[in-house]
Design a protein around this motif. Structure first.
Motif, mmCIF file in Angstrom:
data_model
loop_
_atom_site.group_PDB
_atom_site.id
_atom_site.type_symbol
_atom_site.label_atom_id
_atom_site.label_comp_id
_atom_site.label_asym_id
_atom_site.label_seq_id
_atom_site.Cartn_x
_atom_site.Cartn_y
_atom_site.Cartn_z
ATOM 1 N N THR A 29 0.831 -1.207 0.000
ATOM 2 C CA THR A 29 0.000 0.000 0.000
ATOM 3 C C THR A 29 0.865 1.257 0.000
ATOM 4 O O THR A 29 0.613 2.208 -0.753
ATOM 5 C CB THR A 29 -0.912 0.007 1.244
ATOM 6 O OG1 THR A 29 -1.830 -1.084 1.152
ATOM 7 C CG2 THR A 29 -1.692 1.310 1.339
ATOM 8 N N ASN A 32 2.475 1.750 -3.395
ATOM 9 C CA ASN A 32 1.552 2.110 -4.480
ATOM 10 C C ASN A 32 1.003 3.513 -4.212
ATOM 11 O O ASN A 32 -0.168 3.709 -3.869
ATOM 12 C CB ASN A 32 0.417 1.086 -4.556
ATOM 13 C CG ASN A 32 -0.367 1.216 -5.852
ATOM 14 O OD1 ASN A 32 -0.150 2.138 -6.632
ATOM 15 N ND2 ASN A 32 -1.295 0.300 -6.082
ATOM 16 N N ALA A 35 -2.210 4.873 -6.241
ATOM 17 C CA ALA A 35 -3.516 4.385 -5.787
ATOM 18 C C ALA A 35 -3.906 5.021 -4.463
ATOM 19 O O ALA A 35 -5.083 5.343 -4.230
ATOM 20 C CB ALA A 35 -3.479 2.861 -5.654
ATOM 21 N N GLN A 83 -9.561 -1.298 -4.640
ATOM 22 C CA GLN A 83 -8.188 -1.678 -4.975
ATOM 23 C C GLN A 83 -7.885 -3.104 -4.514
ATOM 24 O O GLN A 83 -7.026 -3.787 -5.087
ATOM 25 C CB GLN A 83 -7.213 -0.684 -4.315
ATOM 26 C CG GLN A 83 -5.742 -0.946 -4.600
ATOM 27 C CD GLN A 83 -5.392 -0.814 -6.074
ATOM 28 O OE1 GLN A 83 -5.970 0.000 -6.774
ATOM 29 N NE2 GLN A 83 -4.436 -1.606 -6.547
ATOM 30 N N ASP A 87 -5.669 -6.094 -6.268
ATOM 31 C CA ASP A 87 -4.516 -6.698 -5.589
ATOM 32 C C ASP A 87 -4.654 -8.220 -5.481
ATOM 33 O O ASP A 87 -3.692 -8.967 -5.703
ATOM 34 C CB ASP A 87 -4.355 -6.089 -4.193
ATOM 35 C CG ASP A 87 -3.966 -4.622 -4.247
ATOM 36 O OD1 ASP A 87 -3.454 -4.190 -5.291
ATOM 37 O OD2 ASP A 87 -4.191 -3.916 -3.242
ATOM 38 N N SER A 118 -6.482 -2.871 3.707
ATOM 39 C CA SER A 118 -7.535 -2.007 3.167
ATOM 40 C C SER A 118 -8.237 -1.244 4.286
ATOM 41 O O SER A 118 -8.545 -0.055 4.139
ATOM 42 C CB SER A 118 -8.551 -2.847 2.389
ATOM 43 O OG SER A 118 -9.668 -2.066 2.025
ATOM 44 N N SER A 179 -10.976 -5.003 -11.799
ATOM 45 C CA SER A 179 -11.228 -3.560 -11.723
ATOM 46 C C SER A 179 -12.606 -3.212 -12.278
ATOM 47 O O SER A 179 -13.332 -2.401 -11.716
ATOM 48 C CB SER A 179 -10.139 -2.818 -12.494
ATOM 49 O OG SER A 179 -10.365 -1.427 -12.463
#
Length: 262
Positions: A29, A32, A35, A83, A87, A118, A179
């Motif tokens: 996380t 990235n 994102a 997301q 992942d 998350s 997605s």
């Protein structure tokens, strides 16, 4: 000639395995950055758009920023949780899960890592959205108890929708498909009381808005933060979130076994 055999290492416990996968997902996380920025920037931009462009035309019986903040919070949570589907799909298609299965660990814990990461990512994004809301003039009647209850409801909703996105990532054949499937769920807040009162919608749409899972969650958060009548929304919100978690965890476990047994 003496032949010695290597002793296999002891398998780590479930708790250790989960902590390792949670750390892995948190590091992903932080790496990235794009994102992470979008998960925060998009809801903030939407809140600015709704407050300054559409807010003057909305009849909500008070300041529109007070009305729209709970909806923006759930929109933020939904966007950030989406997301997870990408992942999980990436892990299932790039071979890393097959590598995990050769180790003496519970590879299913990779999903737990994604879900907890998350939750942490979305709670941080929610805090930033609330700070921006205060800068825009958000007025709250909530005391410490109401804030704690609201955070609990938001965290439960994030867990529910993240487990659902995790299962969608397992069901998808590619990251692009994950997605796309996840994008559909992000429209649900627009079909609820998030941005306009339900009674302002066409009669056929009111039934959908009143009986879909997002509306009771929003009404519960709105009641806790701004003092509006909650009614039985809290019980509906709790029931919907627990039902979604139960279905998503069961569906995800079945999909994980099915895909890793091939």
């Amino acid at each position: 000639m003496t032949i010695t055999t290597a002793t296999p290492p002891n398998a780590p416990g479930v708790g250790v395995t989960n902590l390792v996968f949670i750390g892995r997902s948190l590091r992903h996380t932080l790496r990235n950055v794009d994102a992470l920025i979008m998960a925060i920037a998009l809801p903030v931009l939407l809140m600015l758009m709704f407050v300054f462009i559409f807010g003057g035309a909305m009849e909500t019986g008070g300041d529109y920023v007070d009305y729209v903040v709970p909806g923006i919070i759930l929109l933020c949570a939904g966007y950030g949780s989406a997301q997870t589907a990408v992942d999980v799909a990436e892990d299932m298609t790039n071979g890393i899960v097959d590598r995990f299965r050769t180790m003496p660990i519970q590879s299913y814990a990779v999903l737990t890592g994604h879900v907890v990461a998350s939750l942490a990512r979305n709670l941080v994004a929610t805090a930033i959205v609330v700070i921006v809301a205060f800068l825009l003039g958000f007025n709250t009647t909530a005391g410490p108890a109401e804030w704690c209850a609201a955070i609990g409801v938001i965290a439960l909703y994030i867990l529910a929708i993240t487990w659902l996105y995790s299962a969608i990532g397992l069901a998808a054949k590619s990251t692009a498909a994950a997605s796309g499937y996840g994008f559909i769920l992000m429209f649900l807040p627009y079909l609820s009381s998030a941005f306009v009162p339900v009674d302002s919608m066409p009669s056929w749409l009111q039934w959908i808005a009143e009986n879909q899972p997002i509306t009771p969650v929003i009404e519960t958060i709105r009641g806790l933060l701004t003092g509006t009548d909650i009614g039985n929304s809290a019980w509906w919100a709790l029931g919907w979130c627990l039902l979604i978690i139960l279905i998503a965890v069961g569906w995800g476990a079945w999909l994980f076994r099915r895909r890793t047994s091939r």
